[in-house]
Write a protein that holds these residues in place. Structure first.
Motif, PDB file in Angstrom:
ATOM      1  N   LYS A  41      27.937  28.292  19.304  1.00 16.40           N
ATOM      2  CA  LYS A  41      28.713  28.517  20.242  1.00 16.40           C
ATOM      3  C   LYS A  41      29.983  29.273  19.999  1.00 16.40           C
ATOM      4  N   VAL A  42      30.155  30.520  20.294  1.00 15.51           N
ATOM      5  CA  VAL A  42      31.421  31.473  20.057  1.00 15.51           C
ATOM      6  C   VAL A  42      31.958  31.932  21.139  1.00 15.51           C
ATOM      7  N   LYS A 100      38.857  27.367  29.708  1.00 11.47           N
ATOM      8  CA  LYS A 100      37.335  27.172  30.248  1.00 11.47           C
ATOM      9  C   LYS A 100      36.302  27.142  28.988  1.00 11.47           C
ATOM     10  N   LEU A 101      36.633  28.060  28.134  1.00 15.77           N
ATOM     11  CA  LEU A 101      35.689  28.374  26.882  1.00 15.77           C
ATOM     12  C   LEU A 101      35.700  27.214  25.957  1.00 15.77           C
ATOM     13  N   VAL A 102      36.723  26.583  25.854  1.00 13.96           N
ATOM     14  CA  VAL A 102      37.133  25.358  24.888  1.00 13.96           C
ATOM     15  C   VAL A 102      36.634  24.032  25.216  1.00 13.96           C
ATOM     16  N   GLU A 103      37.325  24.053  26.765  1.00 14.41           N
ATOM     17  CA  GLU A 103      37.026  22.614  27.312  1.00 14.41           C
ATOM     18  C   GLU A 103      35.785  22.487  28.250  1.00 14.41           C
ATOM     19  N   LEU A 109      34.504  27.749  18.189  1.00 12.10           N
ATOM     20  CA  LEU A 109      35.661  28.642  17.690  1.00 12.10           C
ATOM     21  C   LEU A 109      35.820  29.727  18.790  1.00 12.10           C
ATOM     22  N   MET A 110      36.837  30.367  18.644  1.00 12.54           N
ATOM     23  CA  MET A 110      37.486  31.614  19.707  1.00 12.54           C
ATOM     24  C   MET A 110      37.218  32.723  18.581  1.00 12.54           C
ATOM     25  N   ASN A 127      46.080  25.794  18.106  1.00 13.20           N
ATOM     26  CA  ASN A 127      46.308  24.993  17.118  1.00 13.20           C
ATOM     27  C   ASN A 127      46.493  23.622  17.248  1.00 13.20           C
ATOM     28  N   GLN A 128      47.043  23.230  18.580  1.00 12.20           N
ATOM     29  CA  GLN A 128      47.185  21.787  19.051  1.00 12.20           C
ATOM     30  C   GLN A 128      45.902  21.350  19.021  1.00 12.20           C
ATOM     31  N   ARG A 129      44.758  21.758  19.332  1.00 13.98           N
ATOM     32  CA  ARG A 129      43.442  21.490  19.628  1.00 13.98           C
ATOM     33  C   ARG A 129      42.592  21.464  18.347  1.00 13.98           C
ATOM     34  N   LYS A 130      43.261  22.149  17.544  1.00 15.04           N
ATOM     35  CA  LYS A 130      42.697  22.362  15.904  1.00 15.04           C
ATOM     36  C   LYS A 130      41.077  22.970  16.185  1.00 15.04           C
ATOM     37  N   VAL A 131      41.174  24.133  17.111  1.00 16.27           N
ATOM     38  CA  VAL A 131      40.006  25.111  17.493  1.00 16.27           C
ATOM     39  C   VAL A 131      40.358  26.288  16.646  1.00 16.27           C
ATOM     40  N   PRO A 132      39.506  26.880  15.767  1.00 15.48           N
ATOM     41  CA  PRO A 132      39.669  28.307  15.247  1.00 15.48           C
ATOM     42  C   PRO A 132      39.807  29.385  16.005  1.00 15.48           C
ATOM     43  N   GLN A 133      41.127  30.038  15.887  1.00 19.25           N
ATOM     44  CA  GLN A 133      41.401  31.278  16.638  1.00 19.25           C
ATOM     45  C   GLN A 133      41.385  32.382  15.721  1.00 19.25           C
TER      46      GLN A 133
END
Length: 404
Positions: A41-42, A100-103, A109-110, A127-133
């Motif tokens: 999922k992207v 919405k996309l992350v949670e 990743l975004m 960066n706090q959630r450690k999800v690639p931007q």
């Protein structure tokens, strides 16, 4: 009898070995939220509506390229689910859509989200959630700061690099220039402006005679253009997004102002900017590119262009293949596809960033001589640009590649 026992014992040992190895084989596959044996999922946001809706075609090209990959079997057997949201070029909506996309949607990743203020609004959250931007669609310098933002990476050349190149070209070729600047009043405009001022160095006050700003909610930039002409400026640095770029080009013609014109690369699109402004009005505009121009005769007959045109015809027939924004979307999607291929069966967010930070590749629709490379301390993938000038029909390169 001994043979039968041996065979039986061998079969038993083989079965035991297979059972013992099965968990180890399964353990080799590592997934974070948004990835599985069958799917990746992207997430993305881009303005499909609002004052910068011209950029929406980038998201549509992303979607088309992922559809192509999926039709060919996906990446390492996994299909890409591309969830692209409309933020209407409004940072508040960028935040809402990203959450919405992350949670809610649980993207891995975004990718390729557009806009400087818009990505800045979610950078700390990501960066706090450690999800690639990853591979954000903006050239702000803040996307190349792995020490403070290790989960954020840019893609295109930086605005400061381009702004500095404009300033240096003006000093070398127009030493007595009087420069007027029009800029969007946000982080996008300020980043470009810093590059321009750094390029002029201690001669900035000597060259720059007028600075005008506009808000993205303004209906036009007509009054700013009149003020720039009235300042006596004979050189124009145009730091605008497509809607306002087209307006400014046309307004300059309407008021009879004919300065040497430098236009930022985010608005060099012939389809979205030059045609609406009038090609005759845009003749002589100087900008910088890092992409192949599909209409450039030098690209005709090349495999790179043929593959791109075939892709557009089959997967995005409503899109204009000559629109540079579609070339951006195509090239960005190819970059992400390579990262995900390299991830193999380790589709963790940490590995996504690790692979993104170890690239060295040539993309087919990058300008010849321009390559993409990253490192653990280098989050600026594309670092060179080619100066080009619009001749009334297309952009013609001049001079050498500039950058590092």
């Amino acid at each position: 009898m001994r043979l039968s026992i041996a065979r039986g014992l061998g079969a038993a040992l083989a079965t035991f070995s297979m059972l013992a190895l099965a968990p180890a084989a399964q353990a080799q596959k590592k997934y974070d939220t948004g990835a599985s044996d069958t799917e990746i999922k992207v997430g993305n946001f881009v303005p499909y509506s609002g004052p910068a809706s011209a950029y929406g075609t980038i998201g549509k090209t992303h979607a088309a390229y992922f559809a192509k990959l999926n039709a060919e079997g996906g990446i390492n057997g996994r299909k890409i689910t591309y969830l692209s949201a409309d933020d209407a070029y409004n940072p508040a909506q960028s935040v809402e859509q990203t959450r919405k996309l992350v949670e809610r949607d649980g993207v891995l990743l975004m990718f390729g989200a557009l806009g400087t203020s818009h990505n800045q609004a979610v950078q700390r959250y990501m960066n706090q959630r450690k999800v690639p931007q990853l591979f954000v669609s903006t050239g702000a310098t803040r996307w190349g700061d792995p020490k403070n933002f290790p989960w954020t990476m840019g893609w295109q050349p930086t605005y400061q690099l381009e702004g500095a190149l404009f300033a240096r070209h003006i000093m070398a070729n127009r030493p007595n220039a009087k420069v007027g600047i029009l800029m969007q009043n946000d982080d996008f405009g300020k980043d470009y402006l810093k590059g321009v001022m750094d390029g002029f160095g201690d001669k900035a006050k000597q060259f720059v005679v007028s600075q005008q700003t506009y808000e993205v909610t303004d209906p036009t930039v007509d009054s700013q253009m009149v003020a720039l002409k009235g300042s006596g400026a004979d050189t124009f640095i145009n730091i605008t997004t497509p809607k306002f770029a087209a307006q400014s080009i046309r307004k300059a013609a309407d008021i009879g102002w004919k300065p040497a014109h430098y236009l930022v690369s985010v608005s060099l699109s012939i389809s979205s900017v030059i045609k609406p402004a009038g090609a005759d009005n845009a003749q002589g505009i100087i900008t910088a590119s890092y992409l192949r121009e599909p209409s450039d005769p030098s690209n005709q007959g090349t495999r790179e262009l043929a593959d791109y045109l075939a892709f557009m015809k089959q997967y995005y027939p409503a899109g204009d293949p000559n629109d540079s924004l579609n070339v951006i979307g195509y090239s960005q999607a190819q970059t992400l596809a390579e990262v995900l291929r390299r991830c193999g069966d380790d589709l963790t967010r940490a590995n996504v960033m690790k692979q993104a930070a170890s690239l060295k590749m040539a993309l087919p629709m990058l300008y010849p001589g321009v390559t993409l490379s990253t490192g653990a301390d280098d989050f600026f993938p594309i670092k060179k640009m080619q100066p080009v000038r619009f001749d009334g029909t297309r952009y013609v390169p001049f001079g050498e590649l500039l950058g590092s």
